[in-house]
Scaffold this motif. Structure first.
Motif, PDB file in Angstrom:
ATOM      1  N   SER A  22       0.911  -1.230   0.205  1.00 14.06           N
ATOM      2  CA  SER A  22      -0.166   0.247   0.149  1.00 14.06           C
ATOM      3  C   SER A  22       0.938   1.360  -0.015  1.00 14.06           C
ATOM      4  N   VAL A  23       1.880   1.329   0.848  1.00 10.65           N
ATOM      5  CA  VAL A  23       2.746   2.484   1.064  1.00 10.65           C
ATOM      6  C   VAL A  23       3.474   2.843  -0.265  1.00 10.65           C
ATOM      7  N   ALA A  24       4.045   1.412  -0.984  1.00 14.88           N
ATOM      8  CA  ALA A  24       4.755   1.628  -1.955  1.00 14.88           C
ATOM      9  C   ALA A  24       4.054   2.098  -3.443  1.00 14.88           C
ATOM     10  N   GLY A  25       2.623   1.567  -3.187  1.00 18.81           N
ATOM     11  CA  GLY A  25       1.709   2.328  -4.211  1.00 18.81           C
ATOM     12  C   GLY A  25       1.487   3.766  -4.212  1.00 18.81           C
ATOM     13  N   GLN A  26       1.202   4.308  -2.973  1.00 18.53           N
ATOM     14  CA  GLN A  26       0.805   5.506  -2.547  1.00 18.53           C
ATOM     15  C   GLN A  26       2.221   6.171  -2.976  1.00 18.53           C
ATOM     16  N   TYR A  27       3.368   5.928  -2.764  1.00 23.10           N
ATOM     17  CA  TYR A  27       4.638   6.669  -3.197  1.00 23.10           C
ATOM     18  C   TYR A  27       4.884   6.871  -4.336  1.00 23.10           C
ATOM     19  N   ALA A  28       4.594   5.576  -5.389  1.00 22.07           N
ATOM     20  CA  ALA A  28       4.774   5.615  -6.775  1.00 22.07           C
ATOM     21  C   ALA A  28       3.943   6.501  -7.263  1.00 22.07           C
ATOM     22  N   GLY A  29       2.630   6.818  -7.061  1.00 18.04           N
ATOM     23  CA  GLY A  29       1.847   7.790  -7.451  1.00 18.04           C
ATOM     24  C   GLY A  29       2.126   9.024  -7.312  1.00 18.04           C
TER      25      GLY A  29
END
Length: 441
Positions: A22-29
């Motif tokens: 979840s955190v990685a996806g938010q950071y990528a966005g």
């Protein structure tokens, strides 16, 4: 309805893996929006806050190693975005308790007998709850009043995998603002300390060492270990009661200003003696690990996190303090390199930068006039200047060897502030900075 505690290694892994994704996806966005210029500073701050809340909520639910790392990380604010360091402060507060049935099962599995056969009484309501275990009051069969510290099941076995997963979360979330080599040293130091803290036999040994050392301090009380009811994951100790920090700060009839000042001075002497003389420190100095009595007695709890210091580290720390007080910033830069806080291969840091931090931190030790910790805003001034660290991130790094010294000092500052201590600590500190004198009598 409360969530069922996650105690299995697989369950913990899945929970942490979900947080990482979840955190990685938010950071990528977030990074994509930044690249196309569609993210404002306010949007980035809100995104950081959402990511921080998710991490903190997960760490708090899982307890154990990851929650402990979160507590440590909250005190290394220079290398985290402000939103994360602020959110992680929540982990410093007392943790929600584990259901008593799980505690009972852990006690019986560790001590090899039913609770009723071991104790005349074991109270269901926790005396305290923390990151890796919780404490219950009890009465032994012979009538002695004790406290029983019980480690949460699954925490010990999951320590290494928890740490690996948490580091992955921080990395993929773009939150590890330090070179890989520095992160390696930092996480290894935390892993070693956690392994020691998860072994209650080790804590029992620490308690005996600190009890012996503090015999010279008549104002210090440390509970004794009850060996017959202690194992690697259960630690039973004699009951040593005192008043919580908030009681001291809010009961002037019981604790007048003179008594508060005396307790503050004694806290400082206890801390400084451990650092400069004993060279072994109580490394988890939050409010829950101290209690006080109106006669000036200080009760110390929880010796799972103890750091033995190399004499060279203590010497360098002493010299760094002397250089700071004397405004010798060239010498300070050298001593910080010795401590591992400065990258030796990089150019020196400008004296103005060191002077700024010195002027922020020096007031409690300036002159012989009592300093009012209750009115202190040093923590706010530090927070307001944290951004200046980023100018020198290529030259600064986490000082792994002295990390727990800094944690001890920060913890004691908050205790002195919340108590409202008014004390002149400069003359006391001067005593410890003399090379030919270390401890107090």
């Amino acid at each position: 309805m409360s969530k069922k505690p996650v105690t299995s290694r697989r369950g913990r892994f899945l929970k942490l893996a979900g947080m990482t994704a979840s955190v990685a996806g938010q950071y990528a966005g977030q990074r994509a929006r930044r690249l196309v210029g569609r993210e404002s500073e306010e949007q980035r701050s809100k995104q950081y806050a959402r990511m921080a809340d998710e991490i903190v909520d997960t760490l708090g639910e899982l307890k154990g190693a990851v929650m402990k790392v979160g507590q440590v990380a909250s005190q290394t604010q220079d290398f985290l975005p402000r939103e994360f360091s602020e959110a992680l402060q929540r982990l410093q507060k007392e943790a929600p308790p584990m259901p008593f049935e799980i505690i009972r099962q852990q006690v019986e599995a560790e001590l090899g007998a039913p609770v009723d056969a071991l104790f005349a009484d074991l109270q269901e309501r926790p005396y305290a709850a923390a990151s890796i275990g919780q404490v219950h009051r009890a009465t032994l069969k012979d009538g002695r009043e004790v406290i029983v510290k019980v480690q949460y099941p699954g925490v010990d076995e999951s320590c290494d995998s928890d740490l690996r997963q948490l580091r992955m979360t921080l990395k993929f979330g773009g939150l590890l603002r330090m070179p890989r080599e520095s992160a390696d040293r930092l996480f290894e130091e935390i892993r070693v300390r956690l392994k020691e803290e998860l072994d209650y036999n080790n804590e029992a040994s620490n308690i005996r060492r600190f009890r012996a050392y503090h015999e010279k301090h008549p104002w210090v009380r440390i509970p004794e270990v009850i060996d017959s009811h202690s194992t690697r994951h259960v630690l039973t100790m004699g009951l040593e009661e005192g008043d919580h920090l908030q009681q001291v700060a809010n009961d002037p009839d019981r604790y007048d200003q003179a008594t508060i000042n005396l307790l503050g001075e004694r806290l400082f002497i206890t801390m400084a003696d451990e650092l400069f003389d004993f060279q072994c420190i109580h490394g988890d100095p939050h409010a829950g690990n101290f209690a006080f009595r109106p006669d000036g007695i200080i009760v110390l709890y929880d010796f799972g996190c103890v750091k033995s210091l190399r004499p060279s580290v203590v010497a360098s720390y002493r010299q760094a303090l002397i250089a700071t007080l004397e405004e010798d910033y060239e010498a300070l830069d050298r001593h910080l390199i010795d401590l591992g806080a400065r990258v030796a291969t990089k150019p020196p840091i400008h004296a103005d930068y060191y002077a700024m931090w010195r002027n922020l931190l020096i007031p409690p030790f300036a002159g012989e006039t009592p300093y009012d910790f209750g009115a202190s805003d040093i923590h706010r001034q530090i927070a307001a200047h944290t951004h200046t660290v980023f100018r020198y991130l290529d030259r600064l790094q986490p000082a792994v060897e002295s990390m727990f010294i800094d944690r001890m000092v920060a913890g004691h500052y908050w205790i002195l502030k919340q108590m409202g201590v008014q004390a002149a600590l400069g003359p006391l500190l001067e005593h410890y900075l003399k090379d030919d004198e270390t401890g107090s009598e």
